[in-house]
Design a protein around this motif. Sequence first.
Motif, PDB file in Angstrom:
ATOM      1  N   PRO A 100      68.160 -44.275  26.077  1.00  0.00           N
ATOM      2  CA  PRO A 100      68.778 -44.994  25.649  1.00  0.00           C
ATOM      3  C   PRO A 100      70.276 -45.087  27.263  1.00  0.00           C
ATOM      4  O   PRO A 100      70.771 -43.817  27.746  1.00  0.00           O
ATOM      5  N   ALA A 101      70.866 -46.051  26.960  1.00  0.00           N
ATOM      6  CA  ALA A 101      71.150 -46.202  28.262  1.00  0.00           C
ATOM      7  C   ALA A 101      72.660 -46.066  28.043  1.00  0.00           C
ATOM      8  O   ALA A 101      73.240 -45.886  27.333  1.00  0.00           O
ATOM      9  N   PRO A 102      73.113 -45.611  29.301  1.00  0.00           N
ATOM     10  CA  PRO A 102      74.682 -44.798  29.293  1.00  0.00           C
ATOM     11  C   PRO A 102      75.643 -45.948  28.841  1.00  0.00           C
ATOM     12  O   PRO A 102      75.388 -47.121  29.277  1.00  0.00           O
ATOM     13  N   GLN A 103      76.683 -45.372  28.242  1.00  0.00           N
ATOM     14  CA  GLN A 103      78.245 -46.529  28.351  1.00  0.00           C
ATOM     15  C   GLN A 103      78.679 -45.391  29.633  1.00  0.00           C
ATOM     16  O   GLN A 103      78.961 -44.195  29.854  1.00  0.00           O
ATOM     17  N   LEU A 104      79.342 -46.382  30.495  1.00  0.00           N
ATOM     18  CA  LEU A 104      79.839 -46.325  32.597  1.00  0.00           C
ATOM     19  C   LEU A 104      81.427 -45.463  31.850  1.00  0.00           C
ATOM     20  O   LEU A 104      81.624 -46.344  30.460  1.00  0.00           O
ATOM     21  N   PRO A 105      81.892 -45.393  32.373  1.00  0.00           N
ATOM     22  CA  PRO A 105      83.055 -44.879  32.259  1.00  0.00           C
ATOM     23  C   PRO A 105      84.141 -46.907  32.644  1.00  0.00           C
ATOM     24  O   PRO A 105      83.097 -46.986  33.556  1.00  0.00           O
ATOM     25  N   SER A 106      84.408 -46.650  31.700  1.00  0.00           N
ATOM     26  CA  SER A 106      85.266 -48.398  31.570  1.00  0.00           C
ATOM     27  C   SER A 106      86.528 -48.859  30.545  1.00  0.00           C
ATOM     28  O   SER A 106      86.473 -47.459  29.854  1.00  0.00           O
ATOM     29  N   LEU A 107      86.905 -49.792  30.699  1.00  0.00           N
ATOM     30  CA  LEU A 107      88.149 -50.054  30.408  1.00  0.00           C
ATOM     31  C   LEU A 107      87.753 -51.539  30.420  1.00  0.00           C
ATOM     32  O   LEU A 107      87.386 -52.497  31.029  1.00  0.00           O
ATOM     33  N   GLU A 108      88.704 -52.598  29.273  1.00  0.00           N
ATOM     34  CA  GLU A 108      88.977 -53.478  28.804  1.00  0.00           C
ATOM     35  C   GLU A 108      89.861 -54.148  29.096  1.00  0.00           C
ATOM     36  O   GLU A 108      90.348 -53.760  28.748  1.00  0.00           O
ATOM     37  N   VAL A 109      90.546 -54.486  30.454  1.00  0.00           N
ATOM     38  CA  VAL A 109      92.010 -55.403  30.629  1.00  0.00           C
ATOM     39  C   VAL A 109      92.252 -55.951  30.612  1.00  0.00           C
ATOM     40  O   VAL A 109      91.954 -57.373  30.918  1.00  0.00           O
ATOM     41  N   PHE A 110      93.549 -56.592  29.618  1.00  0.00           N
ATOM     42  CA  PHE A 110      93.853 -57.614  29.653  1.00  0.00           C
ATOM     43  C   PHE A 110      95.265 -58.057  30.303  1.00  0.00           C
ATOM     44  O   PHE A 110      95.757 -57.792  30.289  1.00  0.00           O
ATOM     45  N   PRO A 111      94.968 -59.023  31.164  1.00  0.00           N
ATOM     46  CA  PRO A 111      96.067 -59.155  32.146  1.00  0.00           C
ATOM     47  C   PRO A 111      97.454 -59.580  31.631  1.00  0.00           C
ATOM     48  O   PRO A 111      97.465 -60.401  30.678  1.00  0.00           O
ATOM     49  N   THR A 112      98.628 -58.854  31.662  1.00  0.00           N
ATOM     50  CA  THR A 112     100.066 -59.145  31.556  1.00  0.00           C
ATOM     51  C   THR A 112     100.929 -60.306  32.270  1.00  0.00           C
ATOM     52  O   THR A 112     101.784 -60.222  32.133  1.00  0.00           O
ATOM     53  N   SER A 113     100.735 -60.551  33.870  1.00  0.00           N
ATOM     54  CA  SER A 113     101.169 -61.152  35.369  1.00  0.00           C
ATOM     55  C   SER A 113     100.586 -61.672  35.424  1.00  0.00           C
ATOM     56  O   SER A 113     101.053 -62.673  36.293  1.00  0.00           O
ATOM     57  N   CYS A 114      99.448 -62.246  34.839  1.00  0.00           N
ATOM     58  CA  CYS A 114      98.569 -63.941  35.306  1.00  0.00           C
ATOM     59  C   CYS A 114      97.389 -64.139  33.680  1.00  0.00           C
ATOM     60  O   CYS A 114      97.414 -63.271  32.991  1.00  0.00           O
TER      61      CYS A 114
END
Length: 457
Positions: A405-419
Amino acid sequence: MTNSKNAPRVGFVTFGEINTPFERLQKKHDEALCVLKQMRAEILDAGIVIDDSAYETADAAIAKLKTDEIDCLLVCVAGWVPTHAVIRVTDCFRHIPMLLWGLCGWRENGRLITTADQAGTTAIRPAFEALHYTFKYVYSVIDKPAPVEKLQAYFDACYAARKLRSARVGTMGYRDMLLYGTQYEGNSMRGQIGVEVEPYEMLEMVRTLDTLDKEQVAQGIQFVKDNWVFKKPCDDAVIEQGVKYALSILKKINERGWEAITLIDVDGMKKLEGFPPAMVFMLLEHYCGILTVPENDVMGAVTQLMMKYITGQTVPYLEYYEFFENSMLIGVPDFVPKSATDGEVTVLPAAFGLLNASLLNVSKVKTGLVTCARLVYLDGTYKMHVYTAEAKNPPAWNEYGWDDPAPQLPSLEVFPTSCTVEEFAQKVSSQHVIVAYGDHTAALKDLCQLLNVEMVM
């Protein structure tokens, strides 16, 4: 003032006219100093300067300010003052960034009372500009809090600028995967930014392996077993090899005083040693708190230094994987520092491509408001791409190529607030981005101005 390696050192001097009652100047000085003492800074108080004909108060302030090194000179104007008295002091420190702070009046018996603070600053500001001082101008407003955020941002920027002038980055190898954006120009890097970049050959790391203290190696192995959560069993030989690489590089770090390091990854550690450097980076953070980024990304390492000096954080690098309509997926294929980890440090032995002895960091990454930044060098000019975003937990995903099973890599979903994402996409300047928690755009803007770096938002 006591020296501190982790806080800006600020010289503080208050100016007022000889005809203003000294008791009022003292009161305004004390109130300003009270504000400063609540901030993250070491304050060297040089007292009050008036326009006495013999310059006795000015020269006393100069003598006081020269008793210690300072990152910034805070020129605090408590009322109208002839500019020559101010220049008498400031010109002795023209090589140091200055913050011109105009105080304000107060209300008494239904009337506004003023000592004409902004008469003083509006006379001084153009003189500073004509004398080519490096400075910023801020002012207080009656019935409003002191401009603490602006003061702190500039203090932090001055601190970062000073620290960069003595910083060293180590790079094992150069231009991994023949990448373009990770390269650097040595003369401008040292001359304009201040950072010395020192090369380090992989051969030196390998030859040091046999000289390591066996007890230290054993302690490193035990640390890994006691402090990391393994999602499945890992061969002890893999752990031992990672500890040895880390201890070998640690010797060089201690010898040279590096504060950040980047290693040749795909064309070096993986290709020649058959060992991805993720575990090595994790251990180096544990051993000495050094900033780490893979792939000979010198520009990324320098961005990390800038962000660390401003924020005090051990800032991670992340990489762009996908763009969505309102967000981006950023993550790392290998590791994230403990400082950015949400919960326990979690690792997974996994295979990827030709590598069958890979120890991955699969920890969760902290969420929250983040500042994302990247320094680049284009056509002889340094630029810093900066934006803020709200970082949230990512959707389920994996990078193609991992064994199931493929690993879930360290990550984030980022929602820009200045653009917007589209605005970001037209300015993005690297596959790697440096992430700090909180909004630090004001300090980064001040730092860019101090270093003559163009800030792109």
